[in-house]
Design a protein around this motif. Structure first.
Motif, mmCIF file in Angstrom:
data_model
loop_
_atom_site.group_PDB
_atom_site.id
_atom_site.type_symbol
_atom_site.label_atom_id
_atom_site.label_comp_id
_atom_site.label_asym_id
_atom_site.label_seq_id
_atom_site.Cartn_x
_atom_site.Cartn_y
_atom_site.Cartn_z
ATOM 1 N N MET A 1 -67.269 -52.446 -20.954
ATOM 2 C CA MET A 1 -66.260 -51.427 -20.661
ATOM 3 C C MET A 1 -65.101 -51.949 -19.818
ATOM 4 O O MET A 1 -64.134 -51.217 -19.591
ATOM 5 C CB MET A 1 -66.919 -50.264 -19.919
ATOM 6 N N ASP A 2 -65.194 -53.177 -19.323
ATOM 7 C CA ASP A 2 -64.178 -53.703 -18.415
ATOM 8 C C ASP A 2 -63.955 -52.721 -17.267
ATOM 9 O O ASP A 2 -62.834 -52.265 -17.009
ATOM 10 C CB ASP A 2 -62.873 -53.978 -19.150
ATOM 11 N N CYS A 3 -65.038 -52.396 -16.574
ATOM 12 C CA CYS A 3 -65.016 -51.366 -15.536
ATOM 13 C C CYS A 3 -64.018 -51.713 -14.426
ATOM 14 O O CYS A 3 -63.809 -52.881 -14.101
ATOM 15 C CB CYS A 3 -66.396 -51.211 -14.914
ATOM 16 N N PRO B 1 -66.480 -53.785 -11.380
ATOM 17 C CA PRO B 1 -67.511 -54.438 -12.203
ATOM 18 C C PRO B 1 -68.788 -54.715 -11.403
ATOM 19 O O PRO B 1 -68.919 -55.747 -10.753
ATOM 20 C CB PRO B 1 -66.828 -55.740 -12.628
ATOM 21 N N CYS C 1 -75.036 -52.836 -14.683
ATOM 22 C CA CYS C 1 -73.989 -52.427 -15.623
ATOM 23 C C CYS C 1 -73.822 -50.913 -15.589
ATOM 24 O O CYS C 1 -74.811 -50.158 -15.552
ATOM 25 C CB CYS C 1 -74.373 -52.889 -17.028
ATOM 26 N N VAL C 2 -72.577 -50.445 -15.620
ATOM 27 C CA VAL C 2 -72.318 -49.004 -15.617
ATOM 28 C C VAL C 2 -72.958 -48.331 -16.831
ATOM 29 O O VAL C 2 -73.429 -47.193 -16.756
ATOM 30 C CB VAL C 2 -70.797 -48.731 -15.575
#
Length: 454
Positions: free
Chosen positions: A47-49, A52, A105-106
């Motif tokens: 998702m390219d948070c 991160p 990871c989100v």
């Protein structure tokens, strides 16, 4: 981020393992790979948070969003350059890392389908080797200073690699006959093919690192010569002492430390021969593994491949929580939940809250282990819970018992200021990725020290 909707449209897809009926007959790697198209799709799910958490959770600080994006776009070389900028040996972590980044990871918080970072980094690295993107550095400018690294495990190799690239002349001393530490002599070939280690060591040698094998460095004896010969010394000797179990009957033939079996099997696969009396094998035997961690799991998989009759694994601590979430250690931290490995899937009786009382045998040979179910009660004074008896003693049939209860943190003398300790040797037994991170951090400390002490 090439496809901003990928995480909503594409589900997590793992490569999976070879079929059980096939893999238990050899020591080939059990994990399979996805094709290039499927691997790119998995990378697109990142998702390219804005924050991160994968980067935060990784001890090496791997920039997963950046190299996943490059992978999705098909720029394998850029993906490797980004990956290698923080991770010196992604071919190792891509196979054996528990992937702290994936648990943080989100998407793991959102739907328990995190990006396949570990498999992605393995695929990136293998493609980089295949396409010739990984070549030895031939432009290293030497600074005239020398460093000795004691131990060729992941911490020592990471420190040696960084120091060598900084311009130091690095010599690695290793007590075993080849480099790798527990990568070579602890982790089974079905998780990490040793040709993968050999490939990297060859590259390090081409870049100027000198390896001296079969040389165990005992500090008290070697200190005068080492301190005269080298400007700095890095101690990366790991945690060589396994935790023992001082129960009656410990001396019986058939009771072994886990690494006695694991290291010997790896050496056998490398071509070394052992006499019948020396051989630690599970062939035709009922096997008991004491210890519920990864080393115990490795013993289970090895026992199956050696032809055991049955395997039982016992753990003195309570059974971990089942499911993806750990109420006591919530996201983005690592969930201490029940872990089922490929070795467990191959067949194993698993039990928790079991205390070992005595090893039983006849004519000096093990034939059973007396155990007892226990419980843990809160300590009214705080601290570690109190163990209390719960069930009646029972006997588990076993002709081979493997002790996989971890390792003792080594004690070090007071070293001169130009000696640095890293990895498990400094912090106690932990993950390969943490050892590598410690090695890199120590390389920086060595450089800072030698720069300020011309």
């Amino acid at each position: 981020m090439g496809n901003p909707k990928a995480f909503m449209e594409i589900h997590r897809q793992e490569a999976g393992y070879r079929p059980i009926h096939d893999r238990i007959h050899d020591f080939g790697e059990v994990e399979q790979t996805l094709n290039t198209r499927e691997r790119k799709l998995q990378a697109s799910r990142c998702m390219d948070c804005g924050v991160p958490f994968c980067h935060w959770a990784c001890p090496l600080g791997n920039k997963a969003p950046e190299w996943n994006d490059a992978l999705y776009k098909g720029d394998w070389e850029l993906a490797y350059r980004l990956l290698n900028s923080t991770n010196p040996f992604p071919e190792f972590t891509g196979r054996i890392c528990p992937a702290l980044c994936e648990k943080a990871c989100v998407l793991n918080r959102f739907n328990h389908e995190p990006t396949t970072n570990r498999e992605d980094e393995c695929a990136i690295t293998e493609m980089a080797f295949q396409e010739g993107f990984i070549l030895p550095h031939t432009d290293i400018v030497r600074n005239g200073k020398t460093v000795a690294v004691i131990g060729a495990g992941p911490a020592g190799l990471a420190a040696a690699n960084d120091l060598n690239l900084m311009g130091y002349k690095v010599t690695v001393f290793e007590k075993n006959e080849a480099a790798g530490g527990l990568l070579r002599y602890g982790i089974p070939n079905f998780k990490l093919n040793k040709a993968i280690i050999d490939r990297r060591i060859k590259l390090l040698e081409q870049e100027g690192i000198e390896f001296k094998y079969g040389q165990e460095v005992k500090w008290a004896e070697a200190m005068p010569q080492l301190t005269r010969q080298f400007d700095a010394i890095v101690m990366a000797s790991g945690t060589p002492t396994a935790r023992d179990l001082k129960a009656p009957g410990r001396e019986l033939k058939g009771v072994h430390f886990a690494l006695e079996m694991l290291s010997q099997q790896n050496r056998v696969l490398a071509g070394m021969e052992f006499s019948k009396d020396e051989r630690v094998t599970a062939k035709g035997k009922d096997v008991l593994v004491i210890g519920g961690g990864d080393t115990g799991s490795d013993c289970i998989g090895t026992a199956h491949r050696q032809g055991c009759k049955s395997v039982t694994q016992i753990e003195i601590m309570p059974k971990p929580a089942e499911g993806p979430e750990d109420p006591q250690n919530p996201w983005p931290n690592w969930p201490r939940t029940l872990k089922t490995t490929s070795s467990h899937e191959e067949g194993c009786t698993r039990r928790w809250n079991i205390n070992t009382l005595e090893f039983l045998g006849e004519n000096g040979k093990l034939n059973g282990v007396k155990v007892q179910e226990i419980d843990w009660k809160p300590n009214p004074e705080g601290g570690r819970p109190i163990m209390v008896e719960k069930g009646k003693p029972e006997i588990i049939k076993a002709e081979l018992c493997l002790l996989a209860m971890g390792f003792l943190k080594p004690e070090h003398p007071e070293y001169p200021e130009n000696v640095f300790v890293c990895g498990d040797s400094a912090n106690g037994a932990s993950l390969v990725v943490r050892a590598m991170a410690s090695g890199k951090q120590t390389a920086l400390k060595v450089d800072q020290f030698l720069t300020s002490h011309p």
